[in-house]
Design a protein around this motif. Structure first.
Motif, short mmCIF file in Angstrom:
data_model
loop_
_atom_site.label_atom_id
_atom_site.label_comp_id
_atom_site.label_asym_id
_atom_site.label_seq_id
_atom_site.Cartn_x
_atom_site.Cartn_y
_atom_site.Cartn_z
N ARG A 134 10.33 8.27 25.52
CA ARG A 134 10.03 7.34 24.43
C ARG A 134 9.91 8.08 23.10
NH1 ARG A 134 7.65 5.79 20.25
NH2 ARG A 134 6.32 4.01 20.03
N TRP A 135 9.18 9.20 23.09
CA TRP A 135 9.01 9.95 21.84
C TRP A 135 10.30 10.64 21.41
CZ3 TRP A 135 5.66 8.75 18.51
CH2 TRP A 135 4.44 8.21 18.90
N ALA A 136 11.11 11.08 22.37
CA ALA A 136 12.40 11.68 22.02
C ALA A 136 13.29 10.64 21.35
CB ALA A 136 13.08 12.23 23.26
N ARG A 137 13.29 9.41 21.88
CA ARG A 137 14.06 8.34 21.27
C ARG A 137 13.54 8.02 19.87
NH1 ARG A 137 13.26 4.41 24.88
NH2 ARG A 137 11.76 3.31 23.60
N GLU A 197 15.72 8.38 16.38
CA GLU A 197 15.92 7.25 15.48
C GLU A 197 15.41 7.56 14.08
OE1 GLU A 197 13.96 3.97 17.33
OE2 GLU A 197 15.50 3.76 18.88
N ARG A 198 14.37 8.35 14.01
CA ARG A 198 13.74 8.70 12.73
C ARG A 198 14.51 9.80 12.02
NH1 ARG A 198 8.59 11.65 12.10
NH2 ARG A 198 7.89 11.22 10.00
#
Length: 61
Positions: free
Chosen positions: A50-53, A57-58
């Protein structure tokens, strides 16, 4: 105290939250989280994905 989660209809849940919790039993107030090592590993991997995604995206990736 009310649960205040949103129902599928979009209205606030009117059930009372569990003692010492912020959500009712239908919206996670009874959840104790993962207990087994396998369950904890599964949650940890889901958080990493989740944090990698989120970073990708950021643009921090």
């Amino acid at each position: 105290m009310p649960c205040w989660a949103r129902t599928r209809k979009g209205t606030p849940c009117r059930a009372m939250s569990e003692p010492g919790k912020r959500r009712c039993r239908f919206h996670g107030g009874k959840s104790t989280g993962p207990r087994t090592p396998e369950g904890k590993a599964r949650v940890a991997e889901a958080q990493r994905r989740r944090w990698a995604r989120w970073r990708a995206e950021r643009g921090d990736g």
